[in-house]
Write a protein that holds these residues in place. Structure first.
Motif, PDB file in Angstrom:
ATOM      1  N   LYS A 104       0.857  -1.178   0.000  1.00 42.55           N
ATOM      2  CA  LYS A 104       0.000   0.000   0.000  1.00 42.55           C
ATOM      3  C   LYS A 104       0.889   1.222   0.000  1.00 42.55           C
ATOM      4  N   ILE A 105       0.653   2.122  -0.954  1.00 46.46           N
ATOM      5  CA  ILE A 105       1.407   3.365  -1.089  1.00 46.46           C
ATOM      6  C   ILE A 105       0.507   4.387  -1.774  1.00 46.46           C
ATOM      7  N   ASP A 106       0.645   5.639  -1.441  1.00 51.42           N
ATOM      8  CA  ASP A 106      -0.201   6.699  -2.018  1.00 51.42           C
ATOM      9  C   ASP A 106      -1.685   6.436  -1.756  1.00 51.42           C
ATOM     10  N   GLY A 107      -1.980   5.729  -0.677  1.00 52.62           N
ATOM     11  CA  GLY A 107      -3.366   5.413  -0.362  1.00 52.62           C
ATOM     12  C   GLY A 107      -3.979   4.357  -1.261  1.00 52.62           C
ATOM     13  N   THR A 108      -3.151   3.705  -2.060  1.00 53.37           N
ATOM     14  CA  THR A 108      -3.625   2.717  -3.028  1.00 53.37           C
ATOM     15  C   THR A 108      -3.020   1.355  -2.723  1.00 53.37           C
ATOM     16  N   VAL A 109      -3.841   0.325  -2.835  1.00 48.45           N
ATOM     17  CA  VAL A 109      -3.367  -1.045  -2.671  1.00 48.45           C
ATOM     18  C   VAL A 109      -2.963  -1.602  -4.033  1.00 48.45           C
ATOM     19  N   PHE A 110      -1.743  -2.096  -4.111  1.00 44.31           N
ATOM     20  CA  PHE A 110      -1.229  -2.720  -5.325  1.00 44.31           C
ATOM     21  C   PHE A 110      -0.997  -4.205  -5.026  1.00 44.31           C
ATOM     22  N   ASN A 111      -1.660  -5.059  -5.772  1.00 44.41           N
ATOM     23  CA  ASN A 111      -1.575  -6.493  -5.535  1.00 44.41           C
ATOM     24  C   ASN A 111      -0.331  -7.088  -6.182  1.00 44.41           C
ATOM     25  N   LEU A 112       0.394  -7.885  -5.410  1.00 45.09           N
ATOM     26  CA  LEU A 112       1.584  -8.549  -5.923  1.00 45.09           C
ATOM     27  C   LEU A 112       1.182  -9.646  -6.894  1.00 45.09           C
ATOM     28  N   LYS A 113       1.729  -9.592  -8.102  1.00 46.57           N
ATOM     29  CA  LYS A 113       1.427 -10.574  -9.134  1.00 46.57           C
ATOM     30  C   LYS A 113       2.550 -11.588  -9.315  1.00 46.57           C
ATOM     31  N   HIS A 135      12.625  -7.724  -9.322  1.00 51.35           N
ATOM     32  CA  HIS A 135      11.487  -6.826  -9.465  1.00 51.35           C
ATOM     33  C   HIS A 135      10.222  -7.486  -8.928  1.00 51.35           C
ATOM     34  N   PHE A 136       9.643  -6.897  -7.871  1.00 48.72           N
ATOM     35  CA  PHE A 136       8.328  -7.300  -7.380  1.00 48.72           C
ATOM     36  C   PHE A 136       7.299  -6.482  -8.163  1.00 48.72           C
ATOM     37  N   VAL A 137       6.437  -7.147  -8.907  1.00 49.06           N
ATOM     38  CA  VAL A 137       5.501  -6.464  -9.805  1.00 49.06           C
ATOM     39  C   VAL A 137       4.098  -6.462  -9.203  1.00 49.06           C
ATOM     40  N   HIS A 138       3.502  -5.266  -9.118  1.00 51.35           N
ATOM     41  CA  HIS A 138       2.188  -5.094  -8.501  1.00 51.35           C
ATOM     42  C   HIS A 138       1.239  -4.350  -9.437  1.00 51.35           C
ATOM     43  N   ALA A 139      -0.047  -4.619  -9.294  1.00 51.16           N
ATOM     44  CA  ALA A 139      -1.070  -3.909 -10.067  1.00 51.16           C
ATOM     45  C   ALA A 139      -2.249  -3.586  -9.153  1.00 51.16           C
ATOM     46  N   SER A 140      -2.774  -2.358  -9.290  1.00 48.62           N
ATOM     47  CA  SER A 140      -3.947  -1.963  -8.507  1.00 48.62           C
ATOM     48  C   SER A 140      -5.217  -2.394  -9.241  1.00 48.62           C
TER      49      SER A 140
END
Length: 252
Positions: A104-113, A135-140
């Motif tokens: 969670k950063i900038d008030g946004t949850v990014f899911n680890l893919k 590289h840990f890759v995340h998408a909101s």
């Protein structure tokens, strides 16, 4: 405009899927010969951003381009699910992770893919290259992307990487079971998770921009033998050279 909206559906699907670097119907690219990084922008109109983009990744993080802030917010790591499996997609070794882990950063949850590796490192710090970068890759949920990068220095053998290296497939498009638990994924990360931050792009075609980058300041280690093991899977380096910073600033 949200950063994620700058990314094509192909780019997003490519980055978060196990078929990332060989998406169906896409023009083939690579790291050597005619398909090497310096030619990506000429291989297909879809890859033109690799040549014309102004916010490309990776970069060299140097004091000349760093802005000191009053303190960046902490990244809230919530890695609580196990790995699904390991994929050799022809360009890297990728570990896919079950749904349920996030930052969670900038008030946004990014899911680890997924997370994957490059040798030598793609990003540099004060002109220093590292033998491996993860590289840990995340998408909101709104298709915004965030990548957390971890550098590895040569030193003591990495026990977690050993578990991955022992099972990584040596043939392109091959898959293998993993057995990597969430606790082990967390163990890869340094205790001090302070970071450099900048806006960048995918480091592979189509090089789409609008990606949040967080490069951890503290490093992990791996042995000389582990570096060679990874290199030998592909027989060549699998990193994109650093790109111009242009008008961007790096925050710390």
């Amino acid at each position: 405009m949200r950063l994620g909206k700058m990314l094509s559906s192909y780019a997003i699907a490519a980055l978060v899927s196990s078929s990332l670097f060989a998406a169906g119907g896409a023009t083939h690219w690579g790291y050597t010969g005619h398909e090497a990084p310096q030619n990506w922008g000429e291989l297909s109109p879809e890859y033109s951003t690799c040549k014309n983009g102004r916010s490309q990744s990776p970069i060299n993080i140097s004091k000349d381009g760093v802005v000191v802030t009053n303190g960046l917010e902490n990244i809230e790591f919530n890695y609580k699910t196990d790995a699904v499996g390991i994929v050799n997609n022809g360009h890297t070794i990728q570990v896919d992770v079950k749904e349920g882990s996030s930052i969670k950063i900038d008030g946004t949850v990014f899911n680890l893919k997924q997370f994957h590796f490059h040798t030598p490192s793609e990003n540099m710090i004060e002109g220093k290259s590292f033998p491996l970068e993860l590289h840990f890759v995340h998408a909101s949920k709104d298709a915004e992307l965030a990548v957390v990068a971890l550098m590895f220095e040569e030193g003591k053998e990495n026990e977690i990487l050993r578990k991955i290296w022992d099972k990584m497939p040596h043939s392109a498009n091959a898959k293998a079971g993993c057995g990597l638990q969430s606790s082990m994924i967390n163990e890869i990360l340094p205790k001090d998770k302070s970071y450099f931050r900048f806006n960048g792009s995918l480091t592979t075609p189509p090089c789409s921009e609008g990606v949040r980058w967080f490069v951890l300041k503290n490093y992990a280690t791996l042995s000389k033998e582990q570096i060679k093991e990874f290199f030998d899977v592909f027989g060549h380096e699998n990193n994109r050279p650093t790109q111009p910073l242009n008008a961007r600033k790096v925050m710390k």
